[in-house]
Design an enzyme around this catalytic site. Structure first.
Site, PDB file in Angstrom:
ATOM      1  N   THR A  51       0.826  -1.210   0.000  1.00  0.00           N
ATOM      2  CA  THR A  51       0.000   0.000   0.000  1.00  0.00           C
ATOM      3  C   THR A  51       0.858   1.258   0.000  1.00  0.00           C
ATOM      4  OG1 THR A  51      -1.622  -1.272   1.275  1.00  0.00           O
ATOM      5  CG2 THR A  51      -1.978   1.104   1.133  1.00  0.00           C
ATOM      6  N   TYR A 139       4.962 -12.536   4.625  1.00  0.00           N
ATOM      7  CA  TYR A 139       3.838 -11.900   3.929  1.00  0.00           C
ATOM      8  C   TYR A 139       3.463 -12.750   2.726  1.00  0.00           C
ATOM      9  CZ  TYR A 139       1.328  -8.136   1.360  1.00  0.00           C
ATOM     10  OH  TYR A 139       0.407  -7.382   0.667  1.00  0.00           O
ATOM     11  N   LYS A 167       1.566 -12.352   7.732  1.00  0.00           N
ATOM     12  CA  LYS A 167       0.442 -11.605   7.166  1.00  0.00           C
ATOM     13  C   LYS A 167      -0.105 -12.474   6.048  1.00  0.00           C
ATOM     14  CE  LYS A 167      -0.852  -7.491   4.517  1.00  0.00           C
ATOM     15  NZ  LYS A 167      -0.374  -6.266   3.803  1.00  0.00           N
ATOM     16  N   ILE A 209      -3.604  -6.424   9.175  1.00  0.00           N
ATOM     17  CA  ILE A 209      -2.799  -5.393   8.514  1.00  0.00           C
ATOM     18  C   ILE A 209      -3.679  -4.859   7.397  1.00  0.00           C
ATOM     19  CG2 ILE A 209      -0.715  -4.862   7.215  1.00  0.00           C
ATOM     20  CD1 ILE A 209       0.756  -6.945   8.830  1.00  0.00           C
TER      21      ILE A 209
END
Length: 298
Positions: A51, A139, A167, A209
């Site tokens: 992001t 992740y 994540k 998250i």
């Protein structure tokens, strides 16, 4: 183990990187965003993740943005550094640069494009973990990387002392129980999918998250905290109000819609992104605006 005993838990914002109209990083606005999240009750900040447009920032820009975020946070909120790369050597360089930075940990993505095997992913994350004492968050986001870090590989990696969390952005809720079963209850499960984030907490996850947190920080914090305290009915009421946002912030590739939404709310001065990402298509702007209205943000 209660939520308070986990190193990372609750509502963690995958923060946007504000830019001026020419695409230069706007550190004045970044500071105001950090203050906004502290005031709203956000539990931690991920700096320069997906992001935050890590892919289109140089290593120098990535490191500077992380260091500035740590400076602005001033010990009041943990900062997690996006430090992944699809070349293990590059990820190690990035991680080493952060060793004395004051970050609370690093978020390291599954290598993208080159599609390693499960053994390759294991060796990649093992090598990164061995170059630092910083806590590491795996992740997994197959929709972007083209590879899926399987629970069995996560369990192997969880045996490495400073690999403490994942994540998980598949949206596959069965992963919560599977990873907890194989990696142990102490291993931290963080959802990377806003639409299923609350459900993942109900199933034993520690938090989210979040992209939505960029524009609904107070609501996301309250929802996560209620859920972690077992107050699922109250948490669900907030989640339903945010569901249109959870979905419409992905009508184009993240972070295109959320940057436009943050701009629409006056949180940043421009919706500018670095090429090849371009501003939210005009015909989709009403969908995001409607979601902001449903959430009570406009």
């Amino acid at each position: 183990m209660s939520a308070n005993n986990y190193l990372f838990s609750g509502s963690i914002v995958a923060i946007v990187t504000p830019m001026d109209s020419s695409g230069e990083i706007d550190f004045v606005r970044l500071k105001s965003l950090v203050e906004h999240h502290i005031a709203a009750g956000t539990d931690a900040i991920v700096s320069v993740g997906t992001t935050g447009e890590a892919a289109t920032l140089s290593i120098d820009e990535n490191v500077k943005t992380i260091l500035k975020t740590v400076e602005f946070a001033d010990g009041r909120i943990p900062v997690i550094a996006g430090a992944g790369a699809n070349a293990t050597s590059e990820a190690i360089v990035m991680t080493k640069l952060l060793n004395d930075s004051g970050v609370a940990g690093c978020l390291s993505v599954v290598p993208y494009y080159n599609k390693p095997t499960q053994e390759g992913m294991y060796q990649h994350f093992k090598a990164i973990a061995e170059c630092t004492d910083l806590p590491q968050i795996l992740y997994n986001v197959p929709s972007r990387t083209g590879s899926d870090l399987l629970p069995e590989t996560v369990a192997r990696l969880a045996k490495i002392n400073n690999i403490v969390a994942i994540k998980e952005a598949t949206g596959d809720l069965s992963r919560v129980a599977k990873i907890k079963e194989l990696a142990g209850e102490d291993f931290i499960f963080l959802s990377g999918d806003d639409a299923t984030g609350l459900e993942s907490i109900k199933l034993g996850g520690q938090g989210v998250i979040s992209v939505t947190n960029n524009v609904a920080a107070a609501d996301m914090a309250k929802m996560c905290h209620l859920a972690l305290n077992g107050q699922f009915e109250e948490a669900e009421q907030i989640n339903q109000r945010l569901m249109a946002l959870h979905k419409n912030l992905f009508v184009e590739s993240n972070p295109i819609p959320v940057k436009w939404a943050a701009y629409r709310l006056g949180l940043i001065d421009t919706p500018t992104l670095r090429l090849p990402l371009t501003t939210l298509s005009e015909h989709l702007q009403p969908k995001v605006e409607d979601a902001l209205k449903i959430a009570g943000l406009l």
